[in-house]
Design a protein around this motif. Sequence first.
Motif, mmCIF file in Angstrom:
data_model
loop_
_atom_site.group_PDB
_atom_site.id
_atom_site.type_symbol
_atom_site.label_atom_id
_atom_site.label_comp_id
_atom_site.label_asym_id
_atom_site.label_seq_id
_atom_site.Cartn_x
_atom_site.Cartn_y
_atom_site.Cartn_z
ATOM 1 N N UNK A 139 0.710 -1.241 -0.139
ATOM 2 C CA UNK A 139 0.007 -0.119 0.086
ATOM 3 C C UNK A 139 1.015 1.221 0.061
ATOM 4 N N UNK A 140 1.969 1.052 0.904
ATOM 5 C CA UNK A 140 3.052 2.235 0.819
ATOM 6 C C UNK A 140 3.677 2.185 -0.456
ATOM 7 N N UNK A 141 3.936 1.574 -1.261
ATOM 8 C CA UNK A 141 4.631 1.509 -2.435
ATOM 9 C C UNK A 141 3.796 1.901 -3.703
ATOM 10 N N UNK A 142 2.276 1.674 -3.537
ATOM 11 C CA UNK A 142 1.450 2.376 -4.332
ATOM 12 C C UNK A 142 1.112 3.665 -4.251
ATOM 13 N N UNK A 143 1.105 4.102 -2.839
ATOM 14 C CA UNK A 143 0.717 5.577 -2.548
ATOM 15 C C UNK A 143 1.159 6.631 -3.352
ATOM 16 N N UNK A 144 2.519 6.800 -3.510
ATOM 17 C CA UNK A 144 3.198 7.958 -4.155
ATOM 18 C C UNK A 144 3.042 7.756 -5.865
ATOM 19 N N UNK A 145 2.626 6.498 -6.380
ATOM 20 C CA UNK A 145 2.521 6.300 -7.644
ATOM 21 C C UNK A 145 1.242 6.643 -8.378
ATOM 22 N N UNK A 146 -0.069 5.927 -7.980
ATOM 23 C CA UNK A 146 -1.030 6.015 -8.475
ATOM 24 C C UNK A 146 -2.257 6.434 -7.617
ATOM 25 N N UNK A 147 -3.116 7.389 -8.229
ATOM 26 C CA UNK A 147 -4.154 7.755 -7.339
ATOM 27 C C UNK A 147 -5.370 6.881 -7.616
ATOM 28 N N UNK B 205 4.961 12.109 5.177
ATOM 29 C CA UNK B 205 5.102 10.719 4.738
ATOM 30 C C UNK B 205 4.661 10.248 3.395
ATOM 31 N N UNK B 206 5.341 9.645 2.718
ATOM 32 C CA UNK B 206 4.745 9.145 1.469
ATOM 33 C C UNK B 206 4.199 10.079 0.507
ATOM 34 N N UNK B 207 4.760 11.309 0.673
ATOM 35 C CA UNK B 207 4.344 12.688 -0.355
ATOM 36 C C UNK B 207 3.119 13.056 0.115
#
Length: 633
Positions: free
Chosen positions: A44-52, A273-275
């Motif tokens: 979930x943390x990996x995905x958070x900064x990549x795709x909304x 955190x996480x942008x």
Amino acid sequence: MVLNIRQKQTDAVTRLLHLNAPPSALGKPDDEVYKVLILDRFTKDVMAPLLRVNELRRHGITLHLMIENERQPIPDVPAVYLIKGTAENIQRLVADAGQGLYDSFHLNFVSALSRPLLEQLAQGTVAATCVQRIAKVYDQYLSFIALEAGLFSLGLPRTYLELNDPATQETQIEAAVSTVVDGLFSALVTLGVVPIIRCPKGGAAQHVAAQLDARLRDHLKARSNLFTEGSTGLAASLSRPLLCLFDRNFELSVVLQHAWTYKPLVHDVLGMSLNRITVDAEPGPSQQLTGQRGNAKKHFEVGEGDFFWEQNGRNQFPKVAEQVDVELQKYKLAIEELNRKTGSDVDPNADPNDIMQSNTRNLMSAVSALPELTERKRTIDKHTNLATKLLGSIKARGLDAFYNLEEDMLLGKHDLAAVESTVQGSKGTPTDKLRLVLVYLLTCEVLPTDADFRRIEDALAGAGADLAALKYVRQMRRMKLTGKLASAASEQSLPGLATVSQSHLLNWADKTFGQGLSSLTKGVKNLLAGEQQAAVTVAVEALMDGKQTPDVDSFATFDPKAAPGRASKAAGPFKEAIVFMIGGGNYLEYESLTTWASRSTPPKSVLYGATDLLSGDAFVEQLAELGRQSGAT
């Protein structure tokens, strides 16, 4: 070649969301295949900064759920799993398949699934008679968090504590090192590069470098491997990047010192955190009348696509406040221009057809421009809120005084009386004061006498600070465990830049939010005319340029493509480098590296990574825990 780790990871995630379709097929419609995405806490943390969420929907993801939570069956929909390979996740996965929660299961693991876990998956699905539901199993090598094009983290916040705690067992240290190697290997696979590795000898950095080198060598022996470069020979050595590994003990002060530029300030003061930044919302009119404080929170996201964040991230805070006002004025002028173009002023002698065509063009222009202007205004409002929150913290905590003193220390000016006076003052949190003293201890050439140290301890204790971190750092200095480049960093500033001007202190105007940040920061002066290089930047510059200096001549070298026992022939210069900090990094160190790289001639490309990005307060907590565990208290 520019190393853009965020784009590479986004491309890899996009492929797996399309059921691992080949890149050539990603631009085509997904034939209305709607899917469920299953994540764990790490992914979930990996995905958070990549795709909304709206971007996930464009890739056919109608719902994203957590594997740890209880979920209802959706039997006619395929499920895409992106999870870590753990025994608990495999157990939950087998249970999901056995219950038939989804039509088919497309399994993606963020690092290579070990043989025991693969056997657990096979045995579990056979026992549950649900093998037919497992469509594909992939090792994705995505075990890292890409925050920006040149910034990534492994999401391992307590690595420094694990590697330095005297109570840690050898097996725990090996497990921590193995996790770091997995993350670095994933980042290299995603980037498609096999670097030449340099690191200081001894300590965690060399341990990680040796294991990573061995893993890359084993992988490159395979007939087909995951890297885009060839697997043998040194013909491409000159175009390969340099991987510089450092232990956090190489320089501790940069993680503890206070910042004055925008990105480091937002991270350190507002807890980004996480942008993502979460702040208290301003109380509404009714709450203001009653004097109540609301519990509502505001959430803001920054990162790629945020023009203000990208343009002003390295600017000092007063300049950021000015730019907020500048952008707001630009927006107002653009709106006035739109209103003028779509106004009703008509020349009575003009041809009606010409008037109709002109009005149509103006309306079409307005319709096409409004979405962009609306998004621009939303961005300006966001940074107005963030800058206002920063301003409140700077005023309340007197952060300018802490920053100013710490910059003096980096220049070799250590005024113990000024430090004591600031610690005894009313401004600053207990941890702010503790961080100031820790920076003093880490950068001074001669430690304070026992009598001076007792006065500092008493002042900090009176302020309510936890002294465990202080005693641990003092013990480290006495044992000469700190890095050797701190003095070099203070002596080398960026070319053509002036030094700190001590006469410029803040004179904040006592204004309220809503009157514009330009009035709030009227009279504010920049405290620093030029940035001081972090110690890691000094070392990376020497390594990339191939300079012969005493500080880096002793660094170990590993080349996974060279024959065993034979040193790499590529000594530099290098155009690209990946700099990785074991034990935690921060935005200040990242800023130091990227500022130097962009000003180099020719410009260089530097990718910065760390086991985690730590605020100064978070790092103090780890130092305090080490102090208690080591008996320094």
